[in-house]
Write a protein that holds these residues in place. Sequence first.
Motif: not given
Length: 124
Positions: A27-33, A57-64, A75-76, A109-114
């Motif tokens: 789970x990824x939260x991108x830093x600005x730029x 297996x899968x890569x995609x943008x997060x949605x609401x 974000x992803x 800015x933040x990540x989860x590796x589970x």
Amino acid sequence: MPVDPHETALQEIALHRSGEPFVMLNLLRFAPDGRASYEEYSRRAAAFLRQYGGEVLYAGDGDTPLVAAQGQAWDAVLLVRYPSREAFSRMVADPGYREITSLRSHALDEAVLQPTTPWTRRAG
């Protein structure tokens, strides 16, 4: 917020069910730029994934989010399958791989590796 795994956690993962395939939830939260830096990291990391038997297996943008606490939108999302925890550990210890991890660190800015363990069917 942490974005890189602690060395103790990396040592631990190799000891737990080291011979079984597993899927890593990212789970990824991108830093600005940060997206461009993460894309460069992903491009370079692909060779290491192949070398150590990993597969996205899968890569995609997060949605609401439909269900989440405040601030838990991501974000992803990536799902990466590894042939074993030992293979993952060898990959992240590879000096060439370590050279590119700063791209990932600066991108986030933040990540989860589970790490995940598959459910097995139960006779019923």
